[in-house]
Enzyme design. Sequence first.
Site, PDB file in Angstrom:
ATOM      1  N   GLU A  44      43.012  32.016  42.666  1.00  0.00           N
ATOM      2  CA  GLU A  44      41.603  32.356  42.494  1.00  0.00           C
ATOM      3  C   GLU A  44      40.737  31.098  42.526  1.00  0.00           C
ATOM      4  O   GLU A  44      41.160  30.020  42.089  1.00  0.00           O
ATOM      5  CB  GLU A  44      41.415  33.077  41.159  1.00  0.00           C
ATOM      6  CG  GLU A  44      39.998  33.506  40.860  1.00  0.00           C
ATOM      7  CD  GLU A  44      39.848  34.120  39.478  1.00  0.00           C
ATOM      8  OE1 GLU A  44      38.892  34.898  39.294  1.00  0.00           O
ATOM      9  OE2 GLU A  44      40.671  33.821  38.580  1.00  0.00           O
ATOM     10  N   LYS A 119      37.045  41.209  43.311  1.00  0.00           N
ATOM     11  CA  LYS A 119      37.508  41.258  41.929  1.00  0.00           C
ATOM     12  C   LYS A 119      36.761  42.369  41.211  1.00  0.00           C
ATOM     13  O   LYS A 119      35.525  42.453  41.271  1.00  0.00           O
ATOM     14  CB  LYS A 119      37.265  39.914  41.239  1.00  0.00           C
ATOM     15  CG  LYS A 119      37.879  39.797  39.855  1.00  0.00           C
ATOM     16  CD  LYS A 119      37.710  38.378  39.318  1.00  0.00           C
ATOM     17  CE  LYS A 119      38.367  38.218  37.948  1.00  0.00           C
ATOM     18  NZ  LYS A 119      38.230  36.827  37.431  1.00  0.00           N
ATOM     19  N   CYS A 153      43.378  37.844  38.718  1.00  0.00           N
ATOM     20  CA  CYS A 153      43.314  37.289  37.366  1.00  0.00           C
ATOM     21  C   CYS A 153      43.014  38.355  36.301  1.00  0.00           C
ATOM     22  O   CYS A 153      43.894  39.112  35.919  1.00  0.00           O
ATOM     23  CB  CYS A 153      42.295  36.153  37.344  1.00  0.00           C
ATOM     24  SG  CYS A 153      42.519  34.977  35.988  1.00  0.00           S
TER      25      CYS A 153
END
Length: 284
Positions: A44, A119, A153
């Site tokens: 990321e 995301k 994440c």
Amino acid sequence: MKLRVSAVQYHLHTIQSFEDFAMQCEHYIKTALEFDSDFIVFPEFLTTQLLSFKKQNGSNQTIHDLPSYTEQYEDLFIKFAKKYNIHIIGGTHVVEVNNQLRNTAFFFDPEGRIMRQEKLHITPVEISAWNMAKGEELKIFDTKYGKIAILTCYDIEFPEIVRIAKARGADIIFCPSCTDNQHGYYRVRYTSHARAIENQVYVVLSGTVGSLPTVDFMRSNFSQAAIITPNDIPFPPKGVLAEGEVNQDMIITADLDLNLLYEVRNHGSVTTWKDRRTDLYTDW
């Protein structure tokens, strides 16, 4: 069905140009190819490294400058995927959508296609520091090795989204991450293990190490890449096929056998996917 995957512990440091960035990325890809990998996953916020060199007028760059690199970034990784015949999860890059910043993972395949996964869950600091917007759709990607998902994440900390990915056929969850301390890293690491056990899938975790002293909120990084399995007899007892050395610049590689997933889902010591109580809770 077997495939070989590599996960990068990407060393963030100050660079002087886009060409420096390209050379570093190519180094990791060439390293993965020395192990005959089919997939490589970068972490990321990979492209925040581009903010470490100054603009032509001598001023510092900010997060709002990153979208201007999108075309260069895409062209670079398309070239790498085609030239080296490898599937690349190119970490995440910040793009602009409807005047909003989106933290977006990119997937490049050897045929030259580009696929994106925004995301979906945004951390408080991403909102307060960078005013990042949430993604709106979970995508499942078909490859010649089967279906995969990319959850970035913080996304992996939400069990519902991984349930949905598994229900839609994903056998491998690629998780590019960027964590600035041990607390953040272990939240991602431990929940990656939980998601692998709950859904009987593989989770491939990459991360950033090093620092960018001139880039706000990228001055500290803590990571240990890992290739994670369900915890059952065909797999290692701790559910780890490979893991890196903490905070070292390196790459890890392991083979994923999808047939083992199908075996444990039907005949494992526990069959967590099959035994979920959808009469008591939502069937995601």
